[in-house]
Write a protein that holds these residues in place. Structure first.
Motif, PDB file in Angstrom:
ATOM      1  N   ASP A 193       0.749  -1.030   0.163  1.00 63.13           N
ATOM      2  CA  ASP A 193      -0.068   0.073   0.076  1.00 63.13           C
ATOM      3  C   ASP A 193       0.810   1.312  -0.073  1.00 63.13           C
ATOM      4  OD1 ASP A 193      -2.262  -1.579   0.197  1.00 63.13           O
ATOM      5  OD2 ASP A 193      -2.517  -1.357   2.180  1.00 63.13           O
ATOM      6  N   ASP A 194       2.275   1.158   0.115  1.00 64.25           N
ATOM      7  CA  ASP A 194       3.003   2.357   0.322  1.00 64.25           C
ATOM      8  C   ASP A 194       3.536   2.598  -1.296  1.00 64.25           C
ATOM      9  OD1 ASP A 194       2.699   2.099   3.068  1.00 64.25           O
ATOM     10  OD2 ASP A 194       4.718   1.614   3.495  1.00 64.25           O
ATOM     11  N   TYR A 195       3.361   1.848  -2.012  1.00 60.92           N
ATOM     12  CA  TYR A 195       3.989   2.079  -3.529  1.00 60.92           C
ATOM     13  C   TYR A 195       2.971   1.968  -4.387  1.00 60.92           C
ATOM     14  CZ  TYR A 195       8.008   0.947  -0.782  1.00 60.92           C
ATOM     15  OH  TYR A 195       9.278   0.951  -0.131  1.00 60.92           O
ATOM     16  N   ASN A 196       3.319   2.962  -5.412  1.00 59.99           N
ATOM     17  CA  ASN A 196       2.390   2.938  -6.864  1.00 59.99           C
ATOM     18  C   ASN A 196       3.593   3.306  -7.863  1.00 59.99           C
ATOM     19  OD1 ASN A 196       0.729   3.305  -8.868  1.00 59.99           O
ATOM     20  ND2 ASN A 196       0.108   5.319  -8.344  1.00 59.99           N
ATOM     21  N   ASP A 197       4.263   2.208  -8.363  1.00 64.24           N
ATOM     22  CA  ASP A 197       5.272   2.557  -9.165  1.00 64.24           C
ATOM     23  C   ASP A 197       5.405   1.346 -10.257  1.00 64.24           C
ATOM     24  OD1 ASP A 197       6.589   0.548  -7.749  1.00 64.24           O
ATOM     25  OD2 ASP A 197       7.633   2.182  -6.656  1.00 64.24           O
ATOM     26  N   VAL A 198       6.646   1.271 -10.900  1.00 59.64           N
ATOM     27  CA  VAL A 198       6.873   0.012 -11.959  1.00 59.64           C
ATOM     28  C   VAL A 198       7.034  -1.173 -11.228  1.00 59.64           C
ATOM     29  CG1 VAL A 198       8.267  -0.924 -13.543  1.00 59.64           C
ATOM     30  CG2 VAL A 198       7.886   1.795 -13.505  1.00 59.64           C
ATOM     31  N   VAL A 199       7.563  -1.037  -9.931  1.00 57.79           N
ATOM     32  CA  VAL A 199       7.620  -2.353  -9.107  1.00 57.79           C
ATOM     33  C   VAL A 199       6.389  -2.968  -8.957  1.00 57.79           C
ATOM     34  CG1 VAL A 199       8.651  -3.774  -7.378  1.00 57.79           C
ATOM     35  CG2 VAL A 199       9.945  -1.898  -8.642  1.00 57.79           C
ATOM     36  N   SER A 200       5.221  -2.141  -8.364  1.00 54.25           N
ATOM     37  CA  SER A 200       4.185  -2.504  -8.218  1.00 54.25           C
ATOM     38  C   SER A 200       3.344  -2.768  -9.257  1.00 54.25           C
ATOM     39  CB  SER A 200       3.319  -1.043  -7.663  1.00 54.25           C
ATOM     40  OG  SER A 200       4.109  -0.701  -6.423  1.00 54.25           O
ATOM     41  N   LEU A 201       3.573  -2.309 -10.487  1.00 51.40           N
ATOM     42  CA  LEU A 201       2.917  -2.660 -11.688  1.00 51.40           C
ATOM     43  C   LEU A 201       3.277  -3.970 -11.948  1.00 51.40           C
ATOM     44  CD1 LEU A 201       2.561  -0.360 -14.789  1.00 51.40           C
ATOM     45  CD2 LEU A 201       3.358  -2.868 -15.083  1.00 51.40           C
ATOM     46  N   LEU A 202       4.327  -4.452 -11.926  1.00 54.70           N
ATOM     47  CA  LEU A 202       4.945  -5.774 -11.943  1.00 54.70           C
ATOM     48  C   LEU A 202       4.412  -6.663 -11.219  1.00 54.70           C
ATOM     49  CD1 LEU A 202       8.669  -4.854 -13.068  1.00 54.70           C
ATOM     50  CD2 LEU A 202       6.829  -5.814 -14.797  1.00 54.70           C
ATOM     51  N   LEU A 203       4.400  -6.486  -9.704  1.00 53.35           N
ATOM     52  CA  LEU A 203       3.815  -7.389  -9.117  1.00 53.35           C
ATOM     53  C   LEU A 203       2.324  -7.566  -9.120  1.00 53.35           C
ATOM     54  CD1 LEU A 203       5.661  -6.100  -5.798  1.00 53.35           C
ATOM     55  CD2 LEU A 203       6.223  -8.316  -7.123  1.00 53.35           C
ATOM     56  N   ASP A 204       1.724  -6.577  -9.479  1.00 55.00           N
ATOM     57  CA  ASP A 204       0.397  -6.767  -9.667  1.00 55.00           C
ATOM     58  C   ASP A 204      -0.240  -7.413 -11.191  1.00 55.00           C
ATOM     59  OD1 ASP A 204      -0.225  -5.499  -7.270  1.00 55.00           O
ATOM     60  OD2 ASP A 204      -0.549  -3.487  -7.965  1.00 55.00           O
ATOM     61  N   ALA A 205       0.786  -7.487 -11.813  1.00 52.64           N
ATOM     62  CA  ALA A 205       0.542  -7.987 -13.456  1.00 52.64           C
ATOM     63  C   ALA A 205      -0.053  -9.486 -13.277  1.00 52.64           C
ATOM     64  CB  ALA A 205       1.817  -7.713 -14.365  1.00 52.64           C
ATOM     65  N   ARG A 206      -0.773  -9.738 -14.122  1.00 46.25           N
ATOM     66  CA  ARG A 206      -1.255 -11.072 -14.524  1.00 46.25           C
ATOM     67  C   ARG A 206      -1.458 -11.470 -15.682  1.00 46.25           C
ATOM     68  NH1 ARG A 206      -0.438 -10.349 -10.111  1.00 46.25           N
ATOM     69  NH2 ARG A 206      -1.631 -11.040  -7.964  1.00 46.25           N
ATOM     70  N   ASP A 207      -1.296 -12.867 -16.112  1.00 49.08           N
ATOM     71  CA  ASP A 207      -1.215 -13.290 -17.511  1.00 49.08           C
ATOM     72  C   ASP A 207      -2.590 -13.621 -17.805  1.00 49.08           C
ATOM     73  OD1 ASP A 207      -1.825 -15.789 -16.604  1.00 49.08           O
ATOM     74  OD2 ASP A 207       0.411 -16.456 -16.804  1.00 49.08           O
ATOM     75  N   GLU A 208      -2.718 -14.352 -19.012  1.00 51.47           N
ATOM     76  CA  GLU A 208      -4.061 -14.405 -19.540  1.00 51.47           C
ATOM     77  C   GLU A 208      -4.918 -15.644 -18.830  1.00 51.47           C
ATOM     78  OE1 GLU A 208      -0.742 -17.010 -21.708  1.00 51.47           O
ATOM     79  OE2 GLU A 208      -1.456 -14.803 -21.428  1.00 51.47           O
ATOM     80  N   THR A 209      -3.857 -16.428 -17.752  1.00 52.45           N
ATOM     81  CA  THR A 209      -4.844 -17.344 -16.890  1.00 52.45           C
ATOM     82  C   THR A 209      -4.878 -16.823 -15.574  1.00 52.45           C
ATOM     83  OG1 THR A 209      -2.532 -18.051 -16.206  1.00 52.45           O
ATOM     84  CG2 THR A 209      -3.341 -19.074 -18.112  1.00 52.45           C
ATOM     85  N   GLY A 210      -4.533 -15.469 -15.430  1.00 54.27           N
ATOM     86  CA  GLY A 210      -4.638 -15.100 -14.050  1.00 54.27           C
ATOM     87  C   GLY A 210      -3.298 -15.299 -13.240  1.00 54.27           C
ATOM     88  N   ALA A 211      -2.420 -15.741 -13.816  1.00 55.89           N
ATOM     89  CA  ALA A 211      -1.376 -16.020 -12.631  1.00 55.89           C
ATOM     90  C   ALA A 211      -0.308 -14.793 -12.711  1.00 55.89           C
ATOM     91  CB  ALA A 211      -0.543 -17.275 -13.314  1.00 55.89           C
ATOM     92  N   PRO A 212       0.044 -14.691 -11.714  1.00 52.63           N
ATOM     93  CA  PRO A 212       1.118 -13.375 -11.519  1.00 52.63           C
ATOM     94  C   PRO A 212       2.325 -13.782 -12.116  1.00 52.63           C
ATOM     95  CG  PRO A 212       1.250 -14.574  -9.509  1.00 52.63           C
ATOM     96  CD  PRO A 212       0.258 -15.279 -10.433  1.00 52.63           C
ATOM     97  N   LEU A 213       3.224 -12.671 -12.820  1.00 51.68           N
ATOM     98  CA  LEU A 213       4.554 -12.947 -13.240  1.00 51.68           C
ATOM     99  C   LEU A 213       5.369 -13.686 -12.242  1.00 51.68           C
ATOM    100  CD1 LEU A 213       5.561  -9.290 -14.544  1.00 51.68           C
ATOM    101  CD2 LEU A 213       4.466 -11.310 -15.874  1.00 51.68           C
TER     102      LEU A 213
END
Length: 453
Positions: A223-243
């Motif tokens: 909750d302390d971050y909103n940046d590129v690392v956050s974007l990568l951690l929140d990303a999901r592939d077409e199956t819904g799995a995280p990177l």
């Protein structure tokens, strides 16, 4: 770089072979510039490899746009996987497009505009520590500023000075290794535990430790971050799995490496040229003083800094960081009058393209006015410092903004004068950097007069 071999007559569809190029390891930039006199496409023998050099801006554009699907990123980018196997700068195929779409929101122009305050504050902290009488290694100073800017904007962290130097040294070590392995491709030597390879392993371990710490902290306090690392951690592939963790590690490491080099060497060269042209420095100071009017630099000021941007653009032309860009054909490709078989190693040089006298009048003269609207502009496709097509650098808007902000900020506070005996020459390392650039800062007031620091 020189060659004693004469250029063979060019038969239709065949490429001239300009002998072996052992001098490429001694004077890379001069040799590549010399090759432009031999035609739109030529071949050289580099060690045991035959390498095709594309000189024509039209054919380079074809290769990067209409025919881009027939090329992978080639030998140098393969060696840059030292920073991470699947990071966006080195990714190929469908994975490149997927990763680019994931990362793009962080580099939209509107998002980059929001980084201006952080860029300004990060740079101001560094240049605020300068003192009259200091002798600055300007390339290293600019690298540290650029590295801290990418870490503060993309990772929401800024390392302490000693840690920042350690990170930068590790990045430089890996970059130098990638270039060495690309120009002297002897795979067996990469695996022997030599002193050089042990130093390389330590550099890689250092970066891995730094990036792992950044990712771990983001996971612990999301909750302390909103940046590129956050974007990568929140990303999901077409199956819904995280990177996968390795993918996140590769992207963060690749971004850290890329962000510490290109803009930094351009800014170092820019202030070198200003020290050689006091009338241009005076124009820059006048513009910055007028636009900022004593206030803090903001995103709203950037469109008004037209001469500042022209200085950045001319430096990008004359000292284009990318002196060697590689590709490899994945199928038979027709470029102009020549057919390149599958598996052909290809290189092209933004540095020599931007210094071609057929494209730029008086190309070795530093002339920022050539970019002003009332001047005849260079031919289409003759200025591509960040590439073109689907592989154009995703961070081009970020770099333009960063270089403009840092240039204006330094100009608002300092004159930079070359230290006695400083005569830098361009060196073709991973980018075109100055051989040695030591400068002395002199404080200035808004009216241009000097003052005591």
């Amino acid at each position: 770089m020189t060659s004693d071999h004469r250029l063979a007559p060019i038969a239709p569809g065949r490429l001239p072979l300009i002998g072996h190029a052992p001098a490429m390891l001694r004077d890379r930039l001069a040799f590549l510039q010399h090759l432009r006199t031999h035609g739109p496409i030529v071949r050289i023998a580099l060690g045991t490899k035959s390498v095709t050099v594309v000189n024509s801006p039209e054919l380079i554009h074809q290769m990067l746009t209409a025919r881009s699907n027939a090329f992978t990123k080639g030998l140098l980018f393969e060696k840059l996987k030292l920073f991470g196997n699947d990071a966006l700068p080195v990714a190929d195929g469908p994975g490149h497009l997927t990763r680019r779409r994931l990362m793009q929101p962080a580099f939209h122009r509107e998002q980059v505009t929001g980084y201006v305050r952080t860029m300004r504050d990060t740079a101001a902290s560094a240049i605020g520590a300068w003192r009259e009488g200091d002798e600055l290694d300007l390339k290293t100073e600019m690298q540290l500023i650029a590295q801290n800017i990418v870490m503060s904007t993309a990772f929401s962290t800024t390392p302490r000075p000693r840690a920042a130097h350690t990170i930068l040294t590790s990045v430089d070590t890996l970059f130098n290794a990638a270039l060495r392995r690309a120009l002297l491709p002897v795979p067996l030597l990469d695996r022997i535990p030599t002193r050089y390879n042990r130093r390389l392993a330590r550099a890689s371990s250092t970066l891995h430790h730094v990036v792992d710490g950044i990712i771990t902290d983001h996971r612990a306090r999301p909750d302390d971050y909103n940046d590129v690392v956050s974007l990568l951690l929140d990303a999901r592939d077409e199956t819904g799995a995280p990177l996968p963790d390795d993918d996140i590690m590769s992207e963060v490491t690749g971004l850290l490496a890329a962000g510490s080099e290109t803009a930094a060497v351009v800014m170092a060269w820019l202030f070198h040229e200003l020290s050689r042209h006091p009338h241009l420095e005076a124009r820059l100071h006048t513009e910055v003083d007028t636009v900022l009017a004593g206030g803090e630099l903001t995103a709203d000021h950037l469109p008004q800094l037209t001469f500042t941007r022209a200085l950045v653009q001319e430096t990008l032309r004359l000292y284009s960081p990318g002196w060697l860009v590689t590709r490899q054909t994945t199928e038979t490709v027709r470029l102009g009058d020549y057919t390149l078989p599958a598996g052909t190693d290809v290189v092209w040089s933004p540095y020599t393209l931007h210094r071609d006298p057929g494209l730029y009048p008086d190309p070795l003269r530093f002339d920022p006015d050539r970019w002003l609207p009332n001047r005849r502009q260079p031919p289409k496709n003759a200025f591509i410092p960040f590439g073109a097509g689907k592989r154009q650098c995703i961070g081009d808007a970020f770099a333009w903004t960063e270089m403009t902000v840092v240039t204006a900020l330094i100009a608002s506070r300092w004159h930079l004068r070359p230290a006695p005996g400083t005569r830098p020459v361009p060196v073709g390392a991973i980018t075109v950097h100055p051989s040695a650039l030591r400068m002395n800062p002199e404080a200035r007031r808004a009216d241009g007069a000097r003052e005591a620091a």
